[in-house]
Design a protein around this motif. Structure first.
Motif, PDB file in Angstrom:
ATOM      1  N   GLN A  95     -19.300   0.760 -10.371  1.00  0.00           N
ATOM      2  CA  GLN A  95     -18.223   0.140  -9.604  1.00  0.00           C
ATOM      3  C   GLN A  95     -18.504  -1.342  -9.337  1.00  0.00           C
ATOM      4  O   GLN A  95     -17.618  -2.197  -9.457  1.00  0.00           O
ATOM      5  N   THR A  96     -19.760  -1.648  -8.994  1.00  0.00           N
ATOM      6  CA  THR A  96     -20.138  -3.035  -8.702  1.00  0.00           C
ATOM      7  C   THR A  96     -19.944  -3.921  -9.923  1.00  0.00           C
ATOM      8  O   THR A  96     -19.379  -5.022  -9.837  1.00  0.00           O
ATOM      9  N   LEU A  97     -20.390  -3.467 -11.091  1.00  0.00           N
ATOM     10  CA  LEU A  97     -20.259  -4.266 -12.309  1.00  0.00           C
ATOM     11  C   LEU A  97     -18.793  -4.462 -12.703  1.00  0.00           C
ATOM     12  O   LEU A  97     -18.392  -5.559 -13.100  1.00  0.00           O
ATOM     13  N   GLU A  98     -18.002  -3.399 -12.602  1.00  0.00           N
ATOM     14  CA  GLU A  98     -16.594  -3.514 -12.996  1.00  0.00           C
ATOM     15  C   GLU A  98     -15.858  -4.501 -12.102  1.00  0.00           C
ATOM     16  O   GLU A  98     -14.989  -5.257 -12.567  1.00  0.00           O
ATOM     17  N   ALA A  99     -16.204  -4.510 -10.833  1.00  0.00           N
ATOM     18  CA  ALA A  99     -15.543  -5.431  -9.908  1.00  0.00           C
ATOM     19  C   ALA A  99     -16.042  -6.864 -10.095  1.00  0.00           C
ATOM     20  O   ALA A  99     -15.247  -7.815 -10.109  1.00  0.00           O
ATOM     21  N   ALA A 100     -17.354  -7.041 -10.268  1.00  0.00           N
ATOM     22  CA  ALA A 100     -17.939  -8.379 -10.353  1.00  0.00           C
ATOM     23  C   ALA A 100     -17.554  -9.098 -11.639  1.00  0.00           C
ATOM     24  O   ALA A 100     -17.380 -10.324 -11.653  1.00  0.00           O
ATOM     25  N   PHE A 101     -17.402  -8.343 -12.733  1.00  0.00           N
ATOM     26  CA  PHE A 101     -17.136  -8.973 -14.030  1.00  0.00           C
ATOM     27  C   PHE A 101     -15.734  -8.645 -14.558  1.00  0.00           C
ATOM     28  O   PHE A 101     -15.427  -8.960 -15.706  1.00  0.00           O
TER      29      PHE A 101
END
Length: 713
Positions: A95-101
């Motif tokens: 979730q963190t990666l999908e939101a950040a990038f």
């Protein structure tokens, strides 16, 4: 019997601490993908902002693959290799990666947490009909089913599985990726609940293994008992009303407008049929193959050699019913051999190769406080016991059916008696016996309708109001039915609006719809000029209905859309139908002696005749051309998709009128597949495989014209 995995230890609410989170051997299987996040150890991650976009995308792809693998191990194989804490770490990182990038993937496991709310659900046609299933709680009828199968297709083995008390859905995968989900609806089409079903964790976003390019499967959504109990406890603790039972909770959840709400509720799913895209030699092969694709099946399913084994299976499951973590109300028996299934075929509503052996209803005891009599749309009077509330199978019951006057007398039930309740099919509660008689005698059934005062007429054990369409109790239901989708489809005449119009004195009979005072309607609460104009316009548009729709609309007993269409084809005009002798009615395929008698009694009623004559002052049902010919004799048509000029049913009737056959499935004997908008992929694939010409609607129109047949919308 095939050895089955025990799922009973999974899905329990428990402590997520390290020493309890993973109840299994955490050795990574040899066939696991080479992926750093398959291992049971909790990974450590560098801060997201320290990654390049390419590194983030690579890590996200690996995380998605790992999460899908772990979902499959948990929901399908019931053999997880990581604990909840490790799983949550992987999920949170993705979730963190999908939101950040801003990494978007339509089949990402993170999409299960919800999506944008919907205003309403679109209606979608099923890839293939989702039929009902014949059922009985009597062993003799189950054996009759097996005997019929043996007579027509030889000795058979059966696959047996629980009959789930949930919500049936169709799920479609294209190129292995979750595409859509649709409720059963009327069997031909249902509500598009794609975004809601996407949140159900046990339904894979992407299939595993060697799956077909296109796959439509049928499954049953349900809420596990333990999860339901825990969820209800949470609801009550925060001041919300508790759900009555798991099935109600499931049905209410899947139709929520906000997928995020659905994601919070503990839904699960079992799959048990393929509707299109895959064919198996046996039902058991299908049962064992679906998990290979990542689709969970029920581990209680068994294959047995004969009907005795199927009955033994049902009896054994009945003894263990309360130990299961999901509600069931019987078992389903399916002929195992595919060729035999095709030979047995289907009826209009159910396959002839499957049968449900129902469980006995549950029972409880309570006190009768009063007895009321309800008057149905057909005039049937049904006595209802008003009870001290009691829980029956997870449902709080405060009233129950007494069925008819004869049953009241047979039971000897009266007010203040203590009675035993049962739930037919685990749904409808009824009084089964008097446990303690405290009344003097039993309830005396009225001889006049409690609503209109008309005489009550007995027909065997049943009682009917003779007021017909003139009875107010029947009128509201009659108007609602008249305007319903299967009838004249008059928008704006639902239960609430009909009640308002009747309370205001604007409708006193069905014909009053056509003299409705537009200005008076605008004065009702919640109405205005626009809504009143729309209602009157919708009513005006119903003045020249199709004959079959009008027959349905006036509420002729036992006459639904299919029977109405058969009557219209046979007689051509409304006058001919209502004057048809009983023997001519009985001669129509699908209309037996009992139904023919019901139709004749309806039209012979003086009260009904007065209302019908009043309607005919305003309504002119269109006649149906019953002329037949042989221009298409010997040809076989199959229809799929939506036609713009007419319904598929009307198109089938048209070719049959000129000597052709219209079947539901494509074979080497099919001459033409007529494909409208959104055709079913299985039928088009079958047509290509059998070299059957596929006609679009225009080509179909031209074919008819070449044979002197006019294709009229």
């Amino acid at each position: 019997m095939t050895e089955q995995t025990d799922f009973s230890t999974f899905g329990d609410d428990g402590d997520d601490s390290d020493d309890q989170a993973d109840p299994t051997d955490t050795t990574v299987p040899d066939d696991a993908p080479e992926n750093p996040y398959i291992a049971p150890e909790e990974p450590t991650f560098a801060p997201a902002d320290s990654l390049s976009e390419e590194e983030a995308r690579e890590q996200a792809d690996a995380l998605r693959e790992a999460i899908r693998y772990h979902d499959h191990r948990y929901y399908v194989e019931a053999d997880p290799v990581i604990g909840d804490r490790v799983y949550d770490t992987l999920f949170d990182r993705l979730q963190t990666l999908e939101a950040a990038f801003d990494i978007d993937a339509s089949d990402s496991p993170t999409r299960r947490v919800g999506g944008e709310p919907v205003d309403s659900f679109d209606t979608v046609e099923h890839v293939a009909p989702m039929l009902s299933i014949d059922s009985s709680g009597e062993e003799s009828e189950v054996r009759e089913f097996a005997d019929r199968a043996e007579r027509e297709a030889g000795p058979q083995r059966f696959v047996c599985e629980p009959k789930f008390d949930g919500v049936s859905i169709e799920v479609v995968y294209e190129d292995g990726v979750y595409e859509r989900a649709v409720t059963r609806g009327d069997g031909e089409e249902g509500d598009d609940v794609t975004r809601n079903v996407r949140t159900v964790a046990s339904i894979p976003e992407r299939l595993h293994g060697e799956y077909p390019d296109f796959l439509a499967v049928r499954g049953e959504l349900y809420m596990p008992r333990e999860a339901f109990t825990a969820y209800n406890r949470e609801r009550m603790e925060r001041g919300d009303d508790a759900f009555a039972n798991p099935r109600n909770a499931t049905a209410g959840t899947i139709r929520q407008q906000d997928p995020a709400v659905v994601a919070e509720r503990p839904l699960d799913c079992f799959f048990f049929e393929t509707l299109a895209g895959a064919a198996f030699d046996t039902a058991w092969e299908r049962h064992t193959t679906l998990p290979e694709w990542g689709l969970p099946v029920n581990d209680e399913a068994r294959r047995v050699d004969d009907i005795d084994g199927a009955i033994e299976y049902r009896d054994a499951l009945l003894d263990r019913r309360d130990d299961l973590d999901y509600e069931i109300d019987g078992t389903v028996l399916k002929v195992d051999d595919r060729d035999a299934c095709e030979q047995l075929g289907t009826t209009a509503r159910a396959p002839r190769w499957a049968f449900a052996y129902k469980f006995p209803a549950r029972s409880e005891e309570t006190t009768v406080r009063d007895i009321a009599v309800q008057v149905g749309r057909t005039g049937r009077l049904t006595p209802v016991a008003l009870l001290d509330p009691v829980e029956v199978g997870g449902v709080m019951v405060s009233r129950a059916s007494l069925h008819n006057p004869d049953q009241i007398a047979e039971l000897g039930v009266g007010v203040d008696d203590v009675v035993k309740l049962k739930r037919a099919g685990d749904v409808i509660p009824y009084v089964d016996a008097v446990v303690e008689a405290k009344s003097e005698g039993y309830y005396e059934f009225p001889d006049h309708c409690p609503v209109c005062g008309s005489a009550v007429e007995r027909d065997g054990p049943l009682a009917f109001c003779t007021g017909g369409l003139a009875c107010d109790a029947q009128l509201q239901r009659a108007v609602e039915h008249y305007a319903s989708r299967d009838a004249l489809d008059i928008e704006g005449l639902g239960e609430k609006s009909v009640g308002q119009l009747m309370d205001a004195g604007l409708i006193g009979s069905l014909p009053d719809l056509y003299t409705l005072d537009r200005e008076a309607v605008t004065q009702l609460e919640g109405w205005g000029k626009t809504s009143a104009d729309n209602l009157v316009s919708a009513i005006e548009a119903s003045r020249e209905p199709d004959l079959d729709s009008f027959l349905v609309a006036i509420g002729v007993p036992e006459v639904g859309p299919t029977v109405a269409r058969d009557l219209a084809r046979a007689f051509g005009s409304f006058d001919a139908v209502r004057a048809a002798p009983r023997d001519e009615l009985e001669a129509i395929d699908g209309i037996g002696e009992v139904v023919a008698g019901e139709i004749r009694e309806f039209f012979d009623s003086e009260q009904n005749e007065r209302v019908i004559e009043g309607l005919l002052d305003h309504v002119d049902p269109e006649e149906m051309d019953v002329e037949t010919g042989d221009a298409l004799e010997g040809l076989t048509f199959v229809f799929t998709g939506s036609l713009s000029g007419m319904t598929r049913g009307d198109a089938q009737a048209l070719v049959e009128q000129y000597g052709a056959n219209a079947t539901s499935s494509v074979s080497s004997k099919t001459d033409y597949l007529v494909a409208g908008d959104s055709p079913g992929k299985s039928k088009t694939d079958d047509a290509e495989a059998n070299d059957v010409p596929i006609l679009d609607e225009e080509a179909f129109r031209e074919l008819l014209a070449d044979n002197g047949i006019e294709y009229e919308p």
